[in-house]
Design a protein around this motif. Structure first.
Motif, short mmCIF file in Angstrom:
data_model
loop_
_atom_site.label_atom_id
_atom_site.label_comp_id
_atom_site.label_asym_id
_atom_site.label_seq_id
_atom_site.Cartn_x
_atom_site.Cartn_y
_atom_site.Cartn_z
N PRO A 1 0.82 -1.23 0.00
CA PRO A 1 0.00 0.00 0.00
C PRO A 1 0.85 1.27 0.00
O PRO A 1 0.50 2.25 -0.66
CB PRO A 1 -0.82 -0.10 1.29
N SER A 2 1.97 1.25 0.71
CA SER A 2 2.83 2.44 0.76
C SER A 2 3.41 2.75 -0.60
O SER A 2 3.45 3.91 -1.02
CB SER A 2 3.97 2.22 1.77
N LEU A 3 3.86 1.72 -1.30
CA LEU A 3 4.43 1.93 -2.63
C LEU A 3 3.37 2.37 -3.63
O LEU A 3 3.62 3.24 -4.47
CB LEU A 3 5.13 0.67 -3.12
N MET A 4 2.19 1.79 -3.54
CA MET A 4 1.12 2.18 -4.46
C MET A 4 0.70 3.63 -4.22
O MET A 4 0.45 4.37 -5.16
CB MET A 4 -0.09 1.26 -4.29
N ALA A 5 0.67 4.03 -2.96
CA ALA A 5 0.24 5.39 -2.63
C ALA A 5 1.22 6.44 -3.15
O ALA A 5 0.82 7.57 -3.44
CB ALA A 5 0.08 5.52 -1.12
N CYS A 6 2.50 6.09 -3.30
CA CYS A 6 3.47 7.09 -3.74
C CYS A 6 3.69 7.08 -5.24
O CYS A 6 4.40 7.91 -5.77
CB CYS A 6 4.80 6.92 -3.01
N LYS A 7 3.05 6.15 -5.96
CA LYS A 7 3.20 6.09 -7.42
C LYS A 7 2.50 7.26 -8.09
O LYS A 7 1.39 7.61 -7.71
CB LYS A 7 2.63 4.78 -7.98
N LYS A 8 3.16 7.80 -9.09
CA LYS A 8 2.53 8.85 -9.89
C LYS A 8 1.56 8.19 -10.86
O LYS A 8 1.74 7.07 -11.29
CB LYS A 8 3.60 9.61 -10.67
N ASN A 9 0.54 8.93 -11.22
CA ASN A 9 -0.44 8.47 -12.21
C ASN A 9 -1.20 7.21 -11.80
O ASN A 9 -1.63 6.45 -12.65
CB ASN A 9 0.23 8.23 -13.58
N VAL A 10 -1.32 6.96 -10.50
CA VAL A 10 -2.10 5.82 -10.05
C VAL A 10 -3.22 6.37 -9.18
O VAL A 10 -2.98 7.01 -8.17
CB VAL A 10 -1.23 4.83 -9.23
N SER A 11 -4.44 6.14 -9.60
CA SER A 11 -5.55 6.58 -8.75
C SER A 11 -5.82 5.45 -7.77
O SER A 11 -6.09 4.32 -8.15
CB SER A 11 -6.78 6.89 -9.59
N PHE A 12 -5.68 5.76 -6.53
CA PHE A 12 -5.82 4.77 -5.48
C PHE A 12 -7.25 4.79 -4.97
O PHE A 12 -7.87 5.85 -4.93
CB PHE A 12 -4.81 5.08 -4.36
N ILE A 13 -7.77 3.65 -4.59
CA ILE A 13 -9.18 3.58 -4.19
C ILE A 13 -9.41 3.96 -2.73
O ILE A 13 -10.53 3.96 -2.27
CB ILE A 13 -9.74 2.16 -4.46
N TRP A 14 -8.33 4.28 -2.03
CA TRP A 14 -8.49 4.72 -0.64
C TRP A 14 -7.38 5.69 -0.31
O TRP A 14 -6.34 5.72 -0.95
CB TRP A 14 -8.48 3.53 0.33
N ASN A 15 -7.64 6.51 0.67
CA ASN A 15 -6.60 7.42 1.16
C ASN A 15 -5.84 6.71 2.26
O ASN A 15 -6.42 6.43 3.32
CB ASN A 15 -7.23 8.71 1.73
N PRO A 16 -4.58 6.37 1.99
CA PRO A 16 -3.85 5.61 3.00
C PRO A 16 -3.68 6.39 4.30
O PRO A 16 -3.46 7.59 4.28
CB PRO A 16 -2.49 5.34 2.35
N ILE A 17 -3.86 5.68 5.38
CA ILE A 17 -3.65 6.30 6.69
C ILE A 17 -2.15 6.29 6.99
O ILE A 17 -1.39 5.57 6.34
CB ILE A 17 -4.46 5.55 7.78
N PRO A 18 -1.70 7.05 7.97
CA PRO A 18 -0.26 7.09 8.28
C PRO A 18 0.29 5.68 8.55
O PRO A 18 -0.42 4.81 9.08
CB PRO A 18 -0.19 7.96 9.54
N ILE A 19 1.53 5.48 8.19
CA ILE A 19 2.16 4.16 8.27
C ILE A 19 2.10 3.58 9.68
O ILE A 19 1.88 2.39 9.86
CB ILE A 19 3.61 4.20 7.72
N GLU A 20 2.26 4.43 10.70
CA GLU A 20 2.21 3.95 12.09
C GLU A 20 0.84 3.32 12.39
O GLU A 20 0.77 2.29 13.04
CB GLU A 20 2.50 5.09 13.08
N GLU A 21 -0.21 3.96 11.92
CA GLU A 21 -1.56 3.44 12.15
C GLU A 21 -1.80 2.15 11.37
O GLU A 21 -2.47 1.24 11.86
CB GLU A 21 -2.61 4.48 11.78
N GLN A 22 -1.28 2.09 10.14
CA GLN A 22 -1.41 0.86 9.36
C GLN A 22 -0.76 -0.31 10.09
O GLN A 22 -1.31 -1.41 10.15
CB GLN A 22 -0.73 1.03 7.99
N ILE A 23 0.43 -0.06 10.64
CA ILE A 23 1.16 -1.12 11.34
C ILE A 23 0.41 -1.53 12.60
O ILE A 23 0.28 -2.72 12.89
CB ILE A 23 2.61 -0.68 11.64
#
Length: 198
Positions: free
Chosen positions: A164-186
């Motif tokens: 999810p972290s890598l997908m969220a930082c990709k250019k030209n990729v519309s992500f289906i969710w707004n990633p929450i901060p990495i600490e919360e994901q973990i």
């Protein structure tokens, strides 16, 4: 060291640093050319070939330097005064943040584009990247002793956080969710993944 060998060492380091800078800023290794590296290093293409033999060998060397630099992030896992779950989380946060500086690097590793000269070099790479320390930390958290299961767990945790972290930082990729901060994901992952161990 003679003046000539000092100059060679400085030039080679300058070329390698220029390649590292381009890996950080370019969209994909295929967009890095010898001409771009030469221009950034202020040398001619022939000098790059003299020191590295080819673009592929130079890029391979630069990628290995980057991977070795990530070793520093594994030091947190050696701090046994911190509970294992907190150590693993601190490591993952630091590692994700380091890797996200070079998203192209992860893509190249996934493609198998980093080659090793020998089994010894590969073994050394695996030891320096700290995968054993991650498995040991998971073993400490879970009590699991089977190395295959520990490896599987390590890969599952890795995928759950890094993808999810890598997908969220990709250019030209519309992500289906707004990633929450990495600490919360973990925290969320650990709460569910390690639930049966607590």
């Amino acid at each position: 060291m003679t003046k000539s060998s000092e100059n060679d060492f400085t030039t080679k380091g300058n070329i390698l640093n220029s390649a590292l800078e381009l890996i950080k800023t370019e969209e994909g290794l295929e967009n890095i050319t010898l001409r771009k590296i030469a221009a950034l290093a202020n040398v001619n293409v022939a000098l790059i070939n003299y020191h590295f033999g080819s673009k592929d060998k130079l890029i391979n060397e630069a990628l290995k330097v980057l991977l070795a630099s990530f070793r520093e992030t594994f030091l947190i896992l050696d701090n046994l005064s911190i509970p294992p779950k907190e150590r693993l989380k601190a490591f993952m946060v630091q590692y994700v943040n380091s890797v996200l500086k070079y998203p192209g690097l992860v893509r190249e590793i996934g493609k198998g584009n980093i080659s090793f000269e020998s089994q010894f070099e590969y073994k050394n790479y695996m030891e320096t990247t700290g995968f054993t320390i991650i498995k040991d930390t998971i073993k400490e958290i879970t009590g699991e002793k089977n190395p295959d299961i520990l490896f599987m767990m390590m890969m599952q945790i890795h995928a759950a956080i890094f993808f999810p972290s890598l997908m969220a930082c990709k250019k030209n990729v519309s992500f289906i969710w707004n990633p929450i901060p990495i600490e919360e994901q973990i925290d969320y992952l650990f709460e569910h993944y390690f639930a049966k161990y607590f």
